[in-house]
Write an enzyme that holds these catalytic residues in place. Structure first.
Site, PDB file in Angstrom:
ATOM      1  N   ILE A 130      35.264  27.989  39.048  1.00 44.43           N
ATOM      2  CA  ILE A 130      34.110  27.174  39.455  1.00 44.43           C
ATOM      3  C   ILE A 130      32.947  27.316  38.487  1.00 44.43           C
ATOM      4  CG2 ILE A 130      34.722  27.056  41.871  1.00 44.43           C
ATOM      5  CD1 ILE A 130      32.624  29.217  42.422  1.00 44.43           C
ATOM      6  N   GLY A 131      33.241  27.947  37.360  1.00 43.60           N
ATOM      7  CA  GLY A 131      32.196  28.105  36.351  1.00 43.60           C
ATOM      8  C   GLY A 131      31.823  29.558  36.163  1.00 43.60           C
ATOM      9  N   GLU A 162      28.730  36.867  45.551  1.00 43.50           N
ATOM     10  CA  GLU A 162      27.646  36.796  46.534  1.00 43.50           C
ATOM     11  C   GLU A 162      26.625  37.928  46.385  1.00 43.50           C
ATOM     12  OE1 GLU A 162      29.287  34.306  48.870  1.00 43.50           O
ATOM     13  OE2 GLU A 162      31.058  34.682  47.661  1.00 43.50           O
TER      14      GLU A 162
END
Lengths: 334, 767
Positions: free
Chosen positions: B485-486, B728
């Protein structure tokens, strides 16, 4: 976006004649000039502007920045914001304008946006920009959704029961403090209008932002010669550090004489339905000593008639503090 | 979905014993600050994102969005749109045909398929979609669809003070965690904190907006998506479209980030697919920035009451967190604000309760650190308030409350180094110089505020498969149906294979982002790296085994006729275990001698739930974040000037991409702390600031001096490499550290995010 015709004007006359076909120069215009396109094209994409014809004026010879014989400066209507902001004469004689321009938008937008286009920049009111909502500025007579709605960014000065939209420009606040004059070519010829008279209060006709009539084309903006020794400053307050419209801004142009303010020009941004010249503040400042008490008095006077909305009462105090700080900073090294 | 649900969800595949429990020798490629292997593709514009795919005869779809928040469609008139130039089809409830719900595995975002009925549940809901030859024609047609509504009552109130049933009753709060007698302990406590905190709805705004390019070919779909989970997307879309799974392939090669918003499919994917099938043409549908605010999820608003009971010397006698979050009318999405509460600090008496409140908004979805991030804003703010009340340094208070036992599960932590995070962070930040008095610290004409908060996020890994080819030309290919996702998954996977085989990273071709590959992990919950690398290592080991077995067969091989078990491969060279690598020969020479195009290995590894030893431990990442704000009281101007973020995230595989993620989290935390909130107009339910001028996120100019430090301590229960995910962990402490710093500078305690100039103008602090 609606389909539209696209023409390119090669002479002023041609441009003026084309635009004169529009029934209005305001909301609902069927012919629009396009220069940088940074504001108009956005609004066309969201159906706020629906012209049937675009007249590209980029080929007109209106991009020069030239001195006037008396020491002033003429900014061609097509002079790009970046070029004006970085022009040596602007930097030397009108720093307030350079600061205002550089505090607005992004470098990419400033490279495209023009002096004339910026004068006609339309409000960022979220209800103006969304056709799902009533807006007297976009569609006269439909009502104002911003009153009682999300109006944190909107105006506290010059509002009416029909409109509380803010003029979003930084440039125009500086031009107001500089007492610029706007040159207009219209179907009936040329005229010059002081910027103070160029913008209209919303009143009952918020669809009209300015005094322009169909066919009117801004050709240049003239800055009067700077008063020797004058100090000027633009201060912009916003939630983040860059690329955001002002919550409150202030442009001040001052001359001092032995610690006393000799002349003062004050304009406020982010709080008015038009670039807000405060004659009240100027009146307080002129002749008084340049100190915090004077500045606060001037700020109180400038915001005396403020009429906040449900979400923007804080702007009254913020705008005062912005003006006090601008005056303090501008006079600090005087 | 909370973290444990997420972990259950990603546990695919049968339990498989961990590969090699011994930690590998330190190697230069693991932990290296390697640039992204896909960097040049991205910087040159040759990486293709979902909406970059174009096909002959492709048509464009533009949705029509509801302009009420609740009610029914009374009429939908497409006659004007149908006649417009280039218009091919306008789909709506009346002609969409069947679309289905999913109940057979996988997770959808909105359970209701688009156009299932004519009821409107939130502003912006898709009511039709116009498909035309060009994007502009489709846009014009969408604008020309006339929809009339019968509006109904709706509720988008920001306050979540709705009256709800009692704890345990249907619709009432759930008890998420409980121990001891927290009520009694709180009432008896000599020091009490009882405050309510709120976090706003936040909208995911990845640079790349959602998009689907649907290609229908003879009964089979290829969907080009921007998805954080191609395997789940395939599973769900097969059910939504009512076709066998093998007839849907999901391609998501490059993703311009997701922040959780792209974990599960959204309705536009089905709309593009149906249009492609009905027209028998490829169809592209790009979600606009405006639609990003209504149609593809958000972090829901939370309201959290925190009660702390303490002794005067700072022992925590009780901890209570009663939280609510809003959810949509159609779906029950619980924002697990109690994610970290039960184990972060030592206390004998604790309760966390959780309740949902319905609003006419789109369905919420996980956003980076779901639950933990808003939850820790509340808990860490309360801890800061407790420290002030106790006149105790907030770092010291947290050090004193630290625990090495998870008191909820009564298990030791596999690897908890929160204390080190706080101590290292204090040192790097210069915390010892902090004067706790409000407004006391200066920098020129500015007042400084210093704040700290800690973060935690569950550590886990799911099942994963990977395939490796070691090729006769000395290169390698590794593939898995995961996606990048990068954050650097391509690069990390290449590093693991390089570490295993000695093949340089620039000779490794990593293939991800295609559901037809062997099943890989989702990119979510900070689990992608931890999940995929064991399977890559296992596949590499299997391929190496093939190389070794092949080494003994050709007559020309120096190892002809030997027992393959006596051989090994080091730095790409096959050699006898009892001899040095120099004595051996490159693996590609073996393959050529054996006339093999490649040596292939498949790896399949289970989630941590399949590791019986891991079940005896509580596994989490930790972090401490220190924030400095500069405060100019004269003009109420506040900016974050400096952040130190120290992270205990297990072993770091790639220091560069990991640091990049942590720095990004700091910037995102500044957005959360000072700027971001989705505002629903209470008069109509419209998320009224649905654009980038009015939904303000930090710019480069708002990015402070950021110092990221990893403890880099391998977690012994996270497989061979000891790596935990870090997606996160960098975020949760930032916002509470900002509000703590704001209080320190201004004396204003902000309990409802974001901190606004309106709040700051109330400060009495002056220069």
């Amino acid at each position: 976006m609606d389909a539209f015709n696209f023409t390119r004007a090669t002479t002023l006359d041609q441009a003026v004649q084309s635009a004169a076909q529009s029934p209005t120069a305001h909301s609902g215009a069927t012919v629009r000039f396009v220069a940088g396109g940074t504001n108009l094209i956005d609004m066309m994409k969201i159906y706020v502007e629906r012209p049937s014809q675009l007249v590209d004026i980029n080929d007109l010879p209106l991009d020069k920045i030239t001195p006037t014989p008396n020491g002033g400066l003429v900014l061609g209507a097509l002079a790009r914001n970046s070029d004006v902001a970085n022009h040596p004469t602007v930097l030397r004689d009108y720093p307030v304008l350079s600061q205002a321009l550089l505090s607005g938008a992004s470098p990419q937008l400033r490279n495209m946006a023009t002096t004339g286009g910026n004068l006609l920049q339309r409000t960022r009111c979220v209800y103006f920009r969304d056709t799902a909502h009533a807006c007297n500025k976009r569609e006269p007579g439909t009502g104002c959704s911003a009153i009682g709605g999300h109006n944190r960014m909107l105006a506290i000065l010059g509002t009416s029961p029909d409109c509380i939209a803010t003029n979003p420009s930084d440039q125009n606040v500086a031009l107001t403090a500089l007492e610029a004059t706007i040159q207009i070519q219209g179907p009936k010829g040329q005229r010059s209008v002081p910027i103070h008279d160029f913008y209209l209060l919303p009143g009952t006709t918020p669809n009209r932002d300015t005094i322009l009539e169909p066919g009117d084309l801004i050709t240049s903006v003239t800055l009067p010669p700077p008063t020797p020794g004058s100090k000027s400053l633009y201060l912009k307050l916003r939630d983040r550090a860059a690329y955001e419209f002002a919550l409150a801004s202030a442009a001040v142009v001052l001359t001092l004489d032995h610690g006393k303010i000799h002349t003062a020009r004050v304009a406020l941004g982010g709080v008015g339905t038009k670039p807000w010249r405060s004659l009240e503040a100027e009146h307080i400042l002129q002749g008084r000593s340049a100190d915090p008490a004077t500045f606060r008095l001037a700020a109180e006077a400038a915001l005396k008639n403020a009429h906040p909305q449900s979400e923007n009462a804080f702007k009254v105090e913020l705008s005062k503090r912005c003006l006090v700080r601008a005056l303090t900073t501008a006079t600090r090294n005087a | 979905m909370d973290f444990s649900e997420f972990i259950d969800f990603i546990q695919t595949g049968a339990p498989v014993p961990p590969t090699n429990p011994a930690a590998p020798e330190p190697s230069s490629v693991i932990g290296a600050a390697l640039p992204r292997i896909d960097g040049p593709l991205k910087t040159t514009g040759s990486a293709r994102y979902a909406s970059d795919y174009n096909f002959p005869r492709m048509a464009y779809a533009v949705p029509v969005c509801a302009t009420i928040a609740s009610g029914k469609i009374s009429s939908l008139d497409t006659s004007a749109a149908d006649k417009m130039p280039g218009v091919l089809l306008v789909l709506h409830h009346g002609n969409i045909g069947p679309l289905f719900r999913n109940a057979s595995g996988g997770r959808n975002s909105e359970n209701r398929p688009p156009f299932e009925d004519e009821t409107i549940y939130y502003w912006g809901q898709y009511v039709a979609v116009a498909i035309a030859e060009t994007f502009q024609q489709a846009q014009a047609a969408a604008a020309a669809v006339r929809v009339q509504y019968t509006p109904d009552k709706f509720n988008v109130a920001t306050s979540l003070d709705d009256s709800i049933p009692a704890i345990g009753a249907p619709g009432g709060p759930r008890i998420a965690s409980h121990r001891g007698d927290p009520d009694a302990a709180f009432h008896a406590a000599p020091i009490q904190i009882d405050q309510t905190y709120a976090t706003p709805a936040e909208t995911h705004n990845p640079m790349e907006m959602h998009a689907t390019v649907a290609v229908w070919d003879n009964g089979k779909y290829t969907l080009y998506e921007t998805s954080q989970g191609v395997v789940n997307h395939q599973l769900v879309m097969a059910q939504v479209l009512g076709i066998p799974k093998e007839n849907v392939e999901i391609i998501s090669r490059f993703i311009g980030s997701g922040f959780g918003g792209k974990l599960f499919p959204w309705p536009h994917s089905a709309l593009a697919a149906v249009a492609a099938r009905q027209l028998n043409r490829p169809v592209k549908l790009t979600v606009s920035r405006k639609m990003m605010f209504s149609n593809v999820g958000h972090r829901p608003r939370t309201q959290q009451r925190i009660r702390l009971g303490a002794t005067p010397d700072g022992k925590l006698l009780s901890l209570q967190q009663d939280y609510r979050n809003h959810t949509s009318i159609t779906d029950d999405i619980r924002e697990n604000c109690g994610e970290a509460t039960p184990f972060l600090y030592s206390t004998a008496n604790l309760q966390v309760t959780s309740a949902l409140v319905r609003r006419n908004v789109g369905t919420p979805t996980p956003m980076r650190g779901p639950g933990a991030v808003p939850g820790l804003f509340a808990l860490e703010s309360a801890i800061d308030e407790l420290a002030i009340k106790l006149k105790k340094d907030p770092v010291q208070l947290r050090l004193d409350l630290d625990t090495l036992i998870d008191e909820e599960k009564n298990k030791p932590f596999s690897s908890r180094h929160l204390k080190e995070c706080l101590l290292v962070g204090s040192e790097k930040f210069g915390w010892a110089k902090r004067n706790p008095e409000i407004g006391s610290m200066r920098k020129g004409d500015l007042i400084l505020g210093w704040g700290v908060a800690v973060a935690s996020w569950g550590a886990g890994r799911g099942g994963s498969e990977a395939s490796v080819l070691l090729r006769a030309d000395g290169s390698a290919r590794v593939s898995s149906a995961s996606q990048d996702i990068g954050t650097g998954t391509y690069t990390v996977v290449a590093q693991i294979l390089s570490d295993k085989t000695g093949i340089p990273v620039n000779r490794i071709n990593v293939v991800l982002g295609d559901s037809s590959l062997v099943a890989g992990p989702m990119s979510g919950g900070s689990t992608a790296t931890a999940s995929i690398i064991p399977s890559v290592a296992a596949a590499a080991n299997a391929a190496i085994k093939v190389v070794l077995a092949s080494a003994v067969r050709p007559a020309a091989s120096p190892f002809f006729g030997q027992d393959p078990d006596t051989l090994t491969m080091t730095a790409g060279r096959v050699h006898r275990k009892d001899q040095t690598p120099d004595s051996g020969i490159p693996f590609q020479d073996i393959l050529r001698m054996a006339n093999l195009a490649s040596a292939n290995g498949d790896g399949k590894t289970g989630g941590h739930g399949s590791d019986t030893k891991a079940l005896d431990y509580s596994m989490h990442s930790f972090g401490a974040q220190f924030v400095e704000v500069e405060w100019d009281p004269g003009i109420a101007k506040l900016r974050v000037s400096r952040v130190v973020s120290v992270v205990d995230g297990g072993r770091i595989i790639n220091k560069r991409t990991a640091t990049n993620q942590m720095a990004g989290a700091v910037v995102m935390g500044i957005g959360m702390g000072l700027l971001e909130q989705t505002i629903y107009d209470p008069r109509n339910g419209h998320p009224i600031n649905d654009n980038f001028a009015d939904y303000v996120v930090p710019t480069a100019a708002d990015s402070p001096d950021i110092d990221v430090h990893f403890l880099d301590i391998p977690d012994p229960l996270m497989g061979e490499y000891g790596a935990r995910g870090i997606g996160e962990i960098g975020l949760a402490g930032i916002a509470p550290a900002i509000t703590a710093a704001v209080y320190h500078a201004t004396g204003v305690r902000v309990r409802e995010l974001p901190v606004r100039i309106e709040d700051l103008l109330t400060s009495k602090v002056q220069i």
